[in-house]
Design an enzyme around this catalytic site. Structure first.
Site, PDB file in Angstrom:
ATOM      1  N   SER A  51     -13.016   5.092   2.906  1.00 21.28           N
ATOM      2  CA  SER A  51     -12.203   6.012   2.108  1.00 21.28           C
ATOM      3  C   SER A  51     -13.176   7.015   1.036  1.00 21.28           C
ATOM      4  O   SER A  51     -13.966   7.666   1.646  1.00 21.28           O
ATOM      5  CB  SER A  51     -11.144   5.338   1.469  1.00 21.28           C
ATOM      6  OG  SER A  51     -10.348   6.611   0.756  1.00 21.28           O
ATOM      7  N   HIS A  52     -12.905   6.814  -0.179  1.00 18.61           N
ATOM      8  CA  HIS A  52     -13.694   7.644  -0.903  1.00 18.61           C
ATOM      9  C   HIS A  52     -15.140   7.136  -1.571  1.00 18.61           C
ATOM     10  O   HIS A  52     -15.707   7.824  -2.203  1.00 18.61           O
ATOM     11  CB  HIS A  52     -12.903   7.839  -2.531  1.00 18.61           C
ATOM     12  CG  HIS A  52     -12.484   6.326  -2.941  1.00 18.61           C
ATOM     13  ND1 HIS A  52     -11.728   5.576  -2.318  1.00 18.61           N
ATOM     14  CD2 HIS A  52     -13.067   5.951  -4.115  1.00 18.61           C
ATOM     15  CE1 HIS A  52     -11.343   4.393  -3.173  1.00 18.61           C
ATOM     16  NE2 HIS A  52     -12.244   4.578  -4.081  1.00 18.61           N
ATOM     17  N   LYS A  57     -10.056  -0.908   8.358  1.00 10.04           N
ATOM     18  CA  LYS A  57      -8.535  -1.381   8.087  1.00 10.04           C
ATOM     19  C   LYS A  57      -7.796  -1.635   9.508  1.00 10.04           C
ATOM     20  O   LYS A  57      -7.767  -0.682  10.350  1.00 10.04           O
ATOM     21  CB  LYS A  57      -7.969  -0.515   7.354  1.00 10.04           C
ATOM     22  CG  LYS A  57      -8.106   0.866   7.201  1.00 10.04           C
ATOM     23  CD  LYS A  57      -7.347   1.558   5.992  1.00 10.04           C
ATOM     24  CE  LYS A  57      -7.692   2.905   6.242  1.00 10.04           C
ATOM     25  NZ  LYS A  57      -7.014   3.821   5.057  1.00 10.04           N
ATOM     26  N   ASP A 101     -10.458  13.408   0.156  1.00  7.65           N
ATOM     27  CA  ASP A 101     -11.430  12.473   0.111  1.00  7.65           C
ATOM     28  C   ASP A 101     -11.997  12.006   1.736  1.00  7.65           C
ATOM     29  O   ASP A 101     -12.015  12.901   2.620  1.00  7.65           O
ATOM     30  CB  ASP A 101     -10.857  10.974  -0.473  1.00  7.65           C
ATOM     31  CG  ASP A 101     -10.001  10.314   0.473  1.00  7.65           C
ATOM     32  OD1 ASP A 101      -9.249  10.876   1.289  1.00  7.65           O
ATOM     33  OD2 ASP A 101      -9.785   9.108   0.204  1.00  7.65           O
ATOM     34  N   ASP A 146     -11.599  10.037   3.982  1.00  8.29           N
ATOM     35  CA  ASP A 146     -10.792   9.653   5.222  1.00  8.29           C
ATOM     36  C   ASP A 146      -9.428  10.500   5.214  1.00  8.29           C
ATOM     37  O   ASP A 146      -8.429  10.295   6.039  1.00  8.29           O
ATOM     38  CB  ASP A 146     -10.432   7.995   5.390  1.00  8.29           C
ATOM     39  CG  ASP A 146      -9.384   7.691   4.416  1.00  8.29           C
ATOM     40  OD1 ASP A 146      -9.831   8.263   3.283  1.00  8.29           O
ATOM     41  OD2 ASP A 146      -8.831   6.683   4.360  1.00  8.29           O
ATOM     42  N   ASP A 166      -6.970  10.944   3.095  1.00  9.34           N
ATOM     43  CA  ASP A 166      -5.641  10.366   2.557  1.00  9.34           C
ATOM     44  C   ASP A 166      -5.493  10.909   0.947  1.00  9.34           C
ATOM     45  O   ASP A 166      -4.159  10.666   0.571  1.00  9.34           O
ATOM     46  CB  ASP A 166      -5.160   8.876   2.652  1.00  9.34           C
ATOM     47  CG  ASP A 166      -6.293   8.129   2.422  1.00  9.34           C
ATOM     48  OD1 ASP A 166      -7.172   8.443   1.589  1.00  9.34           O
ATOM     49  OD2 ASP A 166      -6.182   6.798   2.536  1.00  9.34           O
ATOM     50  N   ARG A 167      -6.524  11.278   0.169  1.00  2.00           N
ATOM     51  CA  ARG A 167      -6.062  11.593  -0.937  1.00  2.00           C
ATOM     52  C   ARG A 167      -6.362  12.974  -1.148  1.00  2.00           C
ATOM     53  O   ARG A 167      -6.594  13.925  -0.433  1.00  2.00           O
ATOM     54  CB  ARG A 167      -7.274  11.119  -1.698  1.00  2.00           C
ATOM     55  CG  ARG A 167      -7.501   9.487  -2.100  1.00  2.00           C
ATOM     56  CD  ARG A 167      -8.656   9.131  -2.768  1.00  2.00           C
ATOM     57  NE  ARG A 167      -8.518   7.606  -3.052  1.00  2.00           N
ATOM     58  CZ  ARG A 167      -8.865   6.922  -4.083  1.00  2.00           C
ATOM     59  NH1 ARG A 167      -9.538   7.815  -5.060  1.00  2.00           N
ATOM     60  NH2 ARG A 167      -8.615   5.798  -3.942  1.00  2.00           N
ATOM     61  N   GLU A 221       0.668   7.526  -5.947  1.00  2.00           N
ATOM     62  CA  GLU A 221      -0.165   6.933  -6.750  1.00  2.00           C
ATOM     63  C   GLU A 221      -0.861   7.718  -7.666  1.00  2.00           C
ATOM     64  O   GLU A 221      -1.485   8.876  -7.216  1.00  2.00           O
ATOM     65  CB  GLU A 221      -1.266   6.008  -6.050  1.00  2.00           C
ATOM     66  CG  GLU A 221      -0.753   4.929  -5.116  1.00  2.00           C
ATOM     67  CD  GLU A 221      -1.610   3.835  -4.464  1.00  2.00           C
ATOM     68  OE1 GLU A 221      -1.649   3.048  -5.093  1.00  2.00           O
ATOM     69  OE2 GLU A 221      -2.175   4.122  -3.455  1.00  2.00           O
ATOM     70  N   GLU A 222      -1.394   7.330  -8.844  1.00  2.00           N
ATOM     71  CA  GLU A 222      -2.395   8.046  -9.757  1.00  2.00           C
ATOM     72  C   GLU A 222      -3.642   8.214  -9.412  1.00  2.00           C
ATOM     73  O   GLU A 222      -4.353   9.064  -9.726  1.00  2.00           O
ATOM     74  CB  GLU A 222      -2.040   7.087 -11.111  1.00  2.00           C
ATOM     75  CG  GLU A 222      -2.601   5.808 -11.044  1.00  2.00           C
ATOM     76  CD  GLU A 222      -4.136   5.572 -10.597  1.00  2.00           C
ATOM     77  OE1 GLU A 222      -4.903   6.320 -11.083  1.00  2.00           O
ATOM     78  OE2 GLU A 222      -4.435   4.538  -9.789  1.00  2.00           O
ATOM     79  N   SER A 223      -4.070   7.723  -8.164  1.00  2.00           N
ATOM     80  CA  SER A 223      -5.498   7.536  -7.681  1.00  2.00           C
ATOM     81  C   SER A 223      -5.613   8.898  -6.861  1.00  2.00           C
ATOM     82  O   SER A 223      -6.144   8.583  -5.775  1.00  2.00           O
ATOM     83  CB  SER A 223      -5.897   6.378  -6.959  1.00  2.00           C
ATOM     84  OG  SER A 223      -4.731   5.997  -6.179  1.00  2.00           O
ATOM     85  N   LYS A 279      -0.743   7.579   2.832  1.00  2.00           N
ATOM     86  CA  LYS A 279      -0.985   8.651   1.910  1.00  2.00           C
ATOM     87  C   LYS A 279      -1.715   9.879   2.722  1.00  2.00           C
ATOM     88  O   LYS A 279      -2.491   9.588   3.634  1.00  2.00           O
ATOM     89  CB  LYS A 279      -1.617   8.584   0.428  1.00  2.00           C
ATOM     90  CG  LYS A 279      -2.815   7.792   0.395  1.00  2.00           C
ATOM     91  CD  LYS A 279      -3.176   7.562  -0.825  1.00  2.00           C
ATOM     92  CE  LYS A 279      -4.818   7.024  -1.024  1.00  2.00           C
ATOM     93  NZ  LYS A 279      -4.802   5.612  -0.650  1.00  2.00           N
ATOM     94  N   ARG A 296     -10.443  -1.095 -14.447  1.00  2.00           N
ATOM     95  CA  ARG A 296      -9.495   0.412 -14.610  1.00  2.00           C
ATOM     96  C   ARG A 296      -8.605   0.120 -15.804  1.00  2.00           C
ATOM     97  O   ARG A 296      -7.763  -0.736 -15.454  1.00  2.00           O
ATOM     98  CB  ARG A 296      -8.642   0.815 -13.316  1.00  2.00           C
ATOM     99  CG  ARG A 296      -9.664   0.887 -11.903  1.00  2.00           C
ATOM    100  CD  ARG A 296      -8.915   1.723 -10.944  1.00  2.00           C
ATOM    101  NE  ARG A 296      -9.611   1.491  -9.679  1.00  2.00           N
ATOM    102  CZ  ARG A 296     -10.668   2.049  -9.226  1.00  2.00           C
ATOM    103  NH1 ARG A 296     -11.416   2.712 -10.019  1.00  2.00           N
ATOM    104  NH2 ARG A 296     -11.023   1.776  -7.975  1.00  2.00           N
TER     105      ARG A 296
HETATM  106  C1  VG1 Z   1      -7.982   2.369  -5.290  1.00  2.00           C
HETATM  107  C2  VG1 Z   1      -6.749   3.230  -5.909  1.00  2.00           C
HETATM  108  C3  VG1 Z   1      -5.372   2.668  -5.131  1.00  2.00           C
HETATM  109  C4  VG1 Z   1      -5.690   3.395  -3.531  1.00  2.00           C
HETATM  110  C5  VG1 Z   1      -6.970   2.404  -3.111  1.00  2.00           C
HETATM  111  C6  VG1 Z   1      -7.087   3.017  -1.689  1.00  2.00           C
HETATM  112  O1  VG1 Z   1      -7.542   0.884  -5.170  1.00  2.00           O
HETATM  113  O2  VG1 Z   1      -6.717   2.560  -7.109  1.00  2.00           O
HETATM  114  O3  VG1 Z   1      -4.304   3.477  -5.744  1.00  2.00           O
HETATM  115  O4  VG1 Z   1      -4.465   2.759  -3.063  1.00  2.00           O
HETATM  116  O5  VG1 Z   1      -8.061   2.656  -3.836  1.00  2.00           O
HETATM  117  O6  VG1 Z   1      -7.194   4.388  -1.577  1.00  2.00           O
HETATM  118  P1  VG1 Z   1      -8.356   0.105  -6.230  1.00  2.00           P
HETATM  119  O7  VG1 Z   1      -8.013  -1.507  -5.838  1.00  2.00           O
HETATM  120  O8  VG1 Z   1      -9.931   0.463  -6.291  1.00  2.00           O
HETATM  121  O9  VG1 Z   1      -8.004   0.553  -7.512  1.00  2.00           O
HETATM  122  V1  VG1 Z   1      -8.424   4.811  -0.504  1.00  2.00           V
HETATM  123  O10 VG1 Z   1      -7.936   6.697  -0.492  1.00  2.00           O
HETATM  124  O11 VG1 Z   1      -9.803   4.308  -1.003  1.00  2.00           O
HETATM  125  O12 VG1 Z   1      -7.957   4.278   0.811  1.00  2.00           O
HETATM  126 CO    CO Z   2      -8.851   7.638   1.188  1.00  2.00          CO
END
Ligand code: VG1
Ligand code: CO
Length: 543
Positions: free
Chosen positions: A113-114, A126, A277, A279, A281-282, A363-365, A376, A496
């Site tokens: 992801s990010h 995943k 991001d 992948d 989804d953000r 989600e806030e993220s 997402k 966080r």
């Molecule tokens: C983070 C975010 C969470 C999100 C997850 C996966 O997780 O806070 O809201 O669902 O990343 O997003 P964590 O456990 O690091 O807080 V992604 O776009 O990385 O699949």
């Molecule tokens: Co992602």
């Protein structure tokens, strides 16, 4: 073609975090590491023989190599068919679309992801179930248990499969269909959104920039925005996916999407800016010199949903993760629909969506999505905004300010402390928890504690229980502070701290979030001893 059975022994720590297994590339490169994990996924599942599996990834370094291995293991485990994106590419939401549309048994998505990519970066994997969403905790627990006792895996002995050409090929008895990674996703977007009105918006001279951050959304965004909707060439920037994301950190926030931020806050800035991001989804949403917090974005989309064809009949409900601000709750109240508060991670929305209890989730993220898939979806959120802008013909800033005037403003910020010593982070959380028994009623500055707990969740559909999902402190004035440790990092711990302050008075809505939250920021440190435990005098990332 031979199927080989290879003896192996377990690797420690193949545990799935918030979103899959994420490790440094070098960890995945150890002999048998990936094979063990993939065989453990299959060993924990039942009844997939002869069925379809979707495979694709965000194109980061090791994607190509991993896909070849996974195809050979899938064939040796008797999958009937695999759908794989051309060149092994699929965004996370597109994989979800394919699983649902072609009624696959499940899917494997290769992405961290990010997290940064490249040879020295991170890799991840995943597993998604047949509804198209991330495997729920009972499945991820079973996979982990399997990784701890695995003794052999099966793999087909064959040359690598050419994934560059669309079409069909075969490994043993398993068929492999190499498909266009973009087409099915685009078809779904065309059903949900008013492409004609968005086209007309661009024809009227509307200006936009989309930053794909050298990651997977580039081809999707270029096709939809520039080819279908007629946005000028160059609207999509950093649009070619690279194995190392151009050396950047493909996380769409004000810190890492600085190319876009400079443009949106510079001279002659476009009217609308967005990024996604690694992948796909953000999403991050910007107006001219204006940032929309993801929590506000969810609330604005919910309040305006009936302007968009796919949602014109209204929403069944709204769901948000616990640390996400309560802005969406105010909209749910007004619409008289349910609002659900779930633990962090998209997997917790799946049951609510399947049961028809919610339509929008956030989600806030920087994660927003809906019942159209079970992940997402970054580009979907951008198109939703674009559709609103086409319908309302107002600026992003005006739409958000009008929203605050009606519902009040939930000032919001997340402070991340990355790469903290793991033991120190655990001690901080334990210390904080130990204070909870005498915190209630206590005054911190102008804020009086109303409740505090370690958030636990009972799924309203299958009644499964998830404990230990973050420390939550609520104040009598509606403010909240939440503390949790990240479940996606690969180095040390990430603390966080989520801060929220509700302000009804429109005269105060112009304030900068960090200013409005200044007192709560101090309170958070006082409560948890952040500086003392982490040794940091300020957060490493503020969003
Ligand atoms: C983070 C975010 C969470 C999100 C997850 C996966 O997780 O806070 O809201 O669902 O990343 O997003 P964590 O456990 O690091 O807080 V992604 O776009 O990385 O699949
Ligand atoms: Co992602």
């Amino acid at each position: 073609m031979n199927i080989q059975t290879i003896s192996t022994s377990p690797f420690e720590g193949q545990i799935l975090g918030t979103s899959g297994l994420r490790k440094k590339v070098s960890v995945f490169q150890q002999p048998h590491y990936l094979e063990n994990f993939v065989q453990s996924i299959f060993d924990s599942l039942e009844g997939f023989q002869g069925k379809t599996l979707v495979i694709g990834g965000d194109g980061r370094y090791y994607n190509q190599i991993a896909i070849q291995t996974i195809l050979k293991i899938a064939a040796a485990n008797d999958f009937g068919q695999v759908l794989v994106g051309q060149n092994g590419l699929l965004s996370t939401p597109a994989a979800s679309v394919l699983i649902r549309k072609y009624q696959a048994f499940g899917g494997i998505i290769l992405s961290a992801s990010h997290n940064p990519g490249g040879q020295d970066g991170d890799f991840g994997i995943k597993y998604n179930i047949s509804n198209g969403g991330p495997a729920p905790e009972n499945v991820t627990d079973a996979i982990y248990e399997q990784t701890e006792k695995i003794s052999e895996y099966r793999i087909t002995d064959t040359v690598d499969i050419d994934l560059t050409q669309l079409g069909e090929t075969q490994v043993g008895k398993m068929k492999i269909k190499i498909i266009d990674p973009v087409a099915d996703y685009v078809a779904l977007m065309e059903q949900l959104f008013d492409f004609e009105s968005m086209k007309a918006l661009f024809q009227s001279g509307f200006t936009m920039r989309f930053d794909a951050m050298h990651a997977i959304t580039g081809p999707y965004a270029t096709h939809i925005l520039e080819e279908k909707l007629g946005a000028p060439q160059g609207t999509v920037m950093n649009g070619i996916p690279l194995e190392d994301f151009g050396g950047g950190h493909p996380d769409p926030n004000l810190t890492y999407a600085h190319d876009l931020v400079d443009i949106m806050y510079g001279e002659n800035a476009p009217q609308f800016g967005a990024a996604s991001d690694g992948d796909g989804d953000r999403n991050m949403i910007l107006g001219t010199s204006f940032f929309v917090t993801p929590s506000d974005s969810l609330a604005v989309l919910a309040a305006n949903a009936t302007l968009v064809p796919g949602y014109q009949d209204g929403l069944a409900g709204i769901a948000r993760s616990m640390p996400t601000s309560e802005a969406a709750d105010h909209v749910a109240d007004e619409l008289d629909i349910d609002c659900y508060e779930t633990p962090t991670g998209w997997k917790f929305f799946g049951n609510l969506l399947d049961a028809g209890k919610t339509t929008l989730c956030g989600e806030e993220s920087f994660g927003t999505g809906s019942s159209h898939v079970r992940e997402k979806d970054g580009l979907w959120a951008v198109l939703f905004w674009l559709n609103l802008l086409a319908a309302r013909r107002q600026s992003v800033e005006t739409i958000v300010r009008e929203h605050w005037a009606k519902y009040g403003r939930n000032f919001y910020s997340r402070h991340d402390y990355e790469g903290v010593d793991e033991q120190a982070a655990t001690e901080l959380m334990e210390h904080l928890y130990s204070t909870f028994s005498h915190l209630s009623g206590k005054q911190f500055g102008s804020h009086v504690v109303e409740y505090c707990d370690n958030f636990g969740y009972i799924d309203p559909v299958d009644h499964s229980i998830s404990q230990d999902q973050g420390m939550r402190i609520g104040f009598q004035d509606g403010s909240r502070i939440v503390f949790r440790l990240s479940g996606t990092g690969t180095k040390g711990a990430t603390l966080r701290v989520y801060l929220e302050f509700y302000e009804e008075d429109t005269a105060k809505h112009h304030l900068d979030a960090q200013t409005a939250l200044a007192e709560l920021i101090k309170v958070a440190d006082e409560m948890a001893g952040i500086k003392k435990y982490t040794g940091y005098d300020k957060p490493s990332v503020i969003t």
